[in-house]
Write a protein that holds these residues in place. Structure first.
Motif, PDB file in Angstrom:
ATOM      1  N   GLU A  69       0.830  -1.210   0.000  1.00 14.78           N
ATOM      2  CA  GLU A  69       0.000   0.000   0.000  1.00 14.78           C
ATOM      3  C   GLU A  69       0.860   1.254   0.000  1.00 14.78           C
ATOM      4  N   ILE A  70       1.959   1.211   0.782  1.00 17.98           N
ATOM      5  CA  ILE A  70       2.880   2.357   0.819  1.00 17.98           C
ATOM      6  C   ILE A  70       3.501   2.561  -0.558  1.00 17.98           C
ATOM      7  N   ILE A  71       3.907   1.441  -1.181  1.00 16.60           N
ATOM      8  CA  ILE A  71       4.515   1.522  -2.514  1.00 16.60           C
ATOM      9  C   ILE A  71       3.495   2.107  -3.503  1.00 16.60           C
ATOM     10  N   SER A  72       2.254   1.640  -3.438  1.00 13.99           N
ATOM     11  CA  SER A  72       1.223   2.101  -4.372  1.00 13.99           C
ATOM     12  C   SER A  72       0.958   3.591  -4.221  1.00 13.99           C
ATOM     13  N   ARG A  76       3.465   7.256  -8.569  1.00 15.85           N
ATOM     14  CA  ARG A  76       3.786   8.298  -9.566  1.00 15.85           C
ATOM     15  C   ARG A  76       5.233   8.755  -9.410  1.00 15.85           C
ATOM     16  N   TYR A  77       5.647   8.956  -8.147  1.00  9.96           N
ATOM     17  CA  TYR A  77       7.039   9.364  -7.909  1.00  9.96           C
ATOM     18  C   TYR A  77       8.005   8.257  -8.334  1.00  9.96           C
ATOM     19  N   LEU A  78       7.628   7.006  -8.035  1.00  9.71           N
ATOM     20  CA  LEU A  78       8.519   5.883  -8.363  1.00  9.71           C
ATOM     21  C   LEU A  78       8.667   5.713  -9.869  1.00  9.71           C
ATOM     22  N   LYS A  79       7.603   5.982 -10.610  1.00  5.58           N
ATOM     23  CA  LYS A  79       7.715   5.917 -12.076  1.00  5.58           C
ATOM     24  C   LYS A  79       8.693   6.973 -12.579  1.00  5.58           C
ATOM     25  N   LEU A  80       8.649   8.151 -11.971  1.00  8.69           N
ATOM     26  CA  LEU A  80       9.600   9.208 -12.344  1.00  8.69           C
ATOM     27  C   LEU A  80      11.025   8.795 -11.988  1.00  8.69           C
ATOM     28  N   LEU A  81      11.199   8.207 -10.788  1.00  9.87           N
ATOM     29  CA  LEU A  81      12.515   7.716 -10.388  1.00  9.87           C
ATOM     30  C   LEU A  81      12.991   6.620 -11.330  1.00  9.87           C
ATOM     31  N   GLY A  82      12.038   5.838 -11.840  1.00  6.52           N
ATOM     32  CA  GLY A  82      12.376   4.750 -12.753  1.00  6.52           C
ATOM     33  C   GLY A  82      12.945   5.208 -14.076  1.00  6.52           C
ATOM     34  N   ILE A 125      18.151   5.904  -0.574  1.00  3.32           N
ATOM     35  CA  ILE A 125      18.204   4.441  -0.527  1.00  3.32           C
ATOM     36  C   ILE A 125      16.810   3.861  -0.287  1.00  3.32           C
ATOM     37  N   LEU A 126      16.067   4.458   0.645  1.00  6.47           N
ATOM     38  CA  LEU A 126      14.716   3.973   0.938  1.00  6.47           C
ATOM     39  C   LEU A 126      13.817   4.090  -0.295  1.00  6.47           C
ATOM     40  N   ASP A 127      13.941   5.179  -1.037  1.00 14.68           N
ATOM     41  CA  ASP A 127      13.150   5.349  -2.263  1.00 14.68           C
ATOM     42  C   ASP A 127      13.534   4.292  -3.306  1.00 14.68           C
ATOM     43  N   LEU A 128      14.825   4.027  -3.428  1.00 14.76           N
ATOM     44  CA  LEU A 128      15.284   3.017  -4.391  1.00 14.76           C
ATOM     45  C   LEU A 128      14.825   1.617  -3.981  1.00 14.76           C
ATOM     46  N   GLU A 129      14.766   1.362  -2.676  1.00  9.90           N
ATOM     47  CA  GLU A 129      14.261   0.067  -2.207  1.00  9.90           C
ATOM     48  C   GLU A 129      12.786  -0.090  -2.577  1.00  9.90           C
ATOM     49  N   LYS A 130      12.021   1.010  -2.460  1.00 10.41           N
ATOM     50  CA  LYS A 130      10.625   0.964  -2.895  1.00 10.41           C
ATOM     51  C   LYS A 130      10.548   0.653  -4.395  1.00 10.41           C
ATOM     52  N   LEU A 131      11.417   1.286  -5.157  1.00 11.05           N
ATOM     53  CA  LEU A 131      11.426   1.072  -6.603  1.00 11.05           C
ATOM     54  C   LEU A 131      11.718  -0.385  -6.934  1.00 11.05           C
ATOM     55  N   LEU A 132      12.648  -0.991  -6.214  1.00  8.62           N
ATOM     56  CA  LEU A 132      12.964  -2.404  -6.434  1.00  8.62           C
ATOM     57  C   LEU A 132      11.731  -3.283  -6.230  1.00  8.62           C
ATOM     58  N   ILE A 133      11.009  -3.027  -5.146  1.00  7.93           N
ATOM     59  CA  ILE A 133       9.814  -3.811  -4.857  1.00  7.93           C
ATOM     60  C   ILE A 133       8.762  -3.589  -5.944  1.00  7.93           C
TER      61      ILE A 133
END
Length: 663
Positions: free
Chosen positions: A10-13, A17-23, A643-651
């Motif tokens: 749920e946190i990742i979801s 939008r931010y994670l897609k930008l980081l991607g 690092i925490l943001d990148l870990e979210k991206l990995l998941i």
């Protein structure tokens, strides 16, 4: 290590939008994983060295030398690296070469008989020093610090392993070829500048670059070339910032102080300010006036008698204009509560006296041809035209505007950095030690909020263009920051400029310091300030400038049981007779805090020719057996969040919430 798992979808979801930008920056699992590994490794590196300098006041030679030797850090590095294997004179020679590579090379080449052998030995030693100062950084960071032309070669030499027999000829060949093809001079210079850059990771200037000394613009040029810097504005800096914004009262003050210390080179040569209109006006208005109260303080400057008399007339002319402009401002802003400065209307022209604090004093100078007793604060038409011309010169000076914009972009009224609170002047206090509350436009401010609102006005004064009234109010606040009774930069209850010129009795010259200076030796006050700025009192320090430490009288720069450090020790030559030294600087490295006191610097010429360094005494204030890491710093906190943001991206990649992209 991963803090996000299947239960945190749920946190990742929520962040998708931010994670897609980081991607877009890390399009695959492998690229994101590599960056996590890289950042995690950086967190374990030793903390970078911070260098704190305060109250430079235009003393560019001593400042430039201090910047080059990093307050003795390079000398200590040489001792660590070479120990007793080199004689002291050899270490002094290497140090001078690192400080002034171009100038020193010219001298050494004339003296050395076997130049090729000298090149080999010197390059080897410089590489050893460069290895040492670069060892706490990643290869990527070191690579960015290297000069483009020699980056590859220097990187190869820095990563040489002495025990690798197979590559020994390779490294020796590099050195020999550098010498054979005539690149040794350029290579020595390049290595020296890399050492200078890497020895200090961050430079903090705790205010007052301007006024008194002869080369503030040279100091600013040097600072603009620095790789990592911040400013905490001082009262003299804010005065120049106000002048560059177009404040006529600030312009008049800048000119008066420059003339008081016969320091016109910064104005004329440095910033191209045309002083001919002022000189012409002064000669016409005060032609037969000796202006004895306005003879400049020349110190050791060689100024002709004729120039002294001219400067005195110019000095008086701009001082009178200043008093008029300030009077207008005080009447316009009754909320400033600065009526004590309204003295032109207290002059009795028949008696030759002035009333100060309901007491009459004899005036030292009654030649005031431009002061109308009926309207003493009104500028004459000539004065109006003159100050308008001078203000335009400040506003239109391309170099001054460039320097002031840089000071805004890299500066603040205060800074919280790595658990330390940096500011130039004070936190205004009441008599009982509580934070002074000021009402500004119907709202109350104190402590941190007071500094924040003053910084807001300082920026508005320079950048706001849409409303003249708003800009003028902000420029008036800039002037208040220069000399107002509750300015955190000025730190005194009043400024007695008029009295010092015109009244002999020193009782009228008294400027009482804010109660901050009474209480700042109290650990309790320091702790309250830390709490106000949301800092941990157990690990934090206040780093302060502004008021020179009178070392000659036994005063200590360490206050509040080690929690407050005053590093204004008298860089400015005008202060050195009362301080007894030529400044304090502070070093904060991975092992702790080091405070250095410095003897006066003679000259760059002597430093190069005789290899004389600034004599410094260093005291270890705090030492930690366990080195601080990048993880313990503000940058470390940012990296941990990355690092925490990148870990979210990995998941997100692994759960199919975001699709990997082909590279």
């Amino acid at each position: 290590m991963t803090l996000y798992n299947e239960n945190n979808i749920e946190i990742i979801s929520d962040d998708i939008r931010y994670l897609k930008l980081l991607g877009t920056k890390y399009p695959t699992i492998s690229s994101a994983s590599s960056e996590i590994i890289n950042l995690q490794a950086i967190l374990n590196l030793p903390k970078g060295t911070e260098h704190f300098i305060s109250d430079i006041h235009g003393e560019y030679e001593s400042f430039t030398h201090m910047l080059k030797n990093a307050s003795g850090v390079i000398k200590r590095k040489l001792d660590d690296i070479f120990g007793t294997s080199l004689m002291e004179r050899d270490k002094a020679s290497i140090a001078t070469l690192i400080y002034y590579p171009e100038e020193k090379m010219d001298l050494l080449k004339q003296r050395e008989q076997n130049l090729e052998e000298w090149y080999k030995v010197t390059l080897y030693r410089l590489i050893q020093v460069c290895k040492s100062v670069s060892s706490k950084y990643t290869r990527s960071k070191v690579r960015k610090a290297l000069p483009k032309d020699f980056a590859y070669i220097i990187e190869e030499l820095l990563n040489e392993q002495g025990d690798r027999v197979n590559k020994q000829d390779y490294y020796t060949g590099i050195i020999n070829t550098i010498i054979e093809i005539g690149c040794a001079d350029a290579f020595v210079i390049a290595l020296s500048k890399v050492i200078q850059r890497l020895v200090v990771d961050r430079l903090h200037i705790i205010g007052d670059i301007y006024d008194r000394g002869p080369g503030a613009e040279i100091v600013m040029d040097a600072l603009m070339d620095h790789h990592s810097i911040d400013f905490q504005w001082g009262n003299h800096d804010i005065l120049w910032m106000g002048a560059a914004s177009g404040s006529r009262a600030c312009v008049a003050n800048v000119l008066r102080i420059s003339l008081r210390y016969a320091n016109l080179s910064t104005l004329e040569d440095g910033y191209g300010i045309n002083l001919l209109p002022l000189a012409t006006f002064a000669m016409e208005t005060y032609n037969n006036d000796p202006c004895e109260c306005f003879i400049p303080k020349t110190l050791d400057k060689d100024i002709s008698e004729g120039d002294q008399h001219l400067y005195a007339k110019m000095h008086k002319a701009i001082a009178i204009i200043q008093f008029k402009l300030e009077g207008q401002k005080i009447k316009r802003r009754p909320e400033f509560e600065m009526d004590y400065m309204l003295l032109l209307d207290k002059i009795n022209f028949e008696e030759g006296t002035v009333e100060v604090n309901k007491k009459k004093y004899k005036m030292r100078d009654m030649s005031l041809p431009t002061v109308d007793p009926k309207e003493p604060y009104k500028l004459t038409l000539e004065e109006e035209e003159l100050i308008s011309k001078l203000t335009r010169s400040f506003v239109n000076s391309e170099k001054l505007q460039k320097h002031i914009r840089f000071m805004y972009s890299k500066g603040n009224l205060y800074l919280v950095y790595n658990s330390n609170l940096l500011y130039h002047g004070c936190i205004p206090l009441n008599k009982d030690g509580s934070f002074k509350k000021l009402v500004i436009q119907d709202k109350e401010y104190y402590g941190k909020s007071l500094l924040d609102i003053f910084e807001y006005y300082a920026r508005e004064a320079y950048f706001y263009k849409n409303d003249t009234d708003v800009k003028n109010h902000a420029m008036d606040m800039m002037w208040y920051l220069w000399c107002g009774p509750y300015s955190p930069l000025f730190g005194k209850d009043r400024i007695t400029t008029f009295e010092r010129y015109f009244i002999e009795e020193k009782e009228t010259h008294k400027e009482n310091q804010n109660y901050y200076y009474k209480y700042r030796d109290s650990e309790e006050l320091c702790n309250r300030i830390f709490e106000e700025f949301k800092l941990n009192p157990k690990i934090s320090h206040i780093i302060n400038g502004h008021i020179p430490v009178k070392t000659i009288k036994g005063e200590s720069p360490v206050k509040g049981n080690g929690k407050l450090l005053v590093i204004d020790g008298g860089f400015c030559r005008a202060y050195q007779p009362e301080t007894g030294i030529a400044g304090y600087t502070l070093i904060y490295n991975s092992y702790g805090l080091l405070l250095s006191s410095h003897e006066p610097f003679e000259s760059t010429k002597k430093a190069i020719e005789e290899e004389s360094d600034i004599l410094s005494s260093t005291v270890i204030l705090e030492h930690s057996a366990v080195r601080k890491r990048v993880a313990d710093t503000d940058i470390g906190k940012k990296l941990q969040n990355e690092i925490l943001d990148l870990e979210k991206l990995l998941i997100a990649y692994r759960k199919g919430l975001i699709e990997e992209k082909e590279i």
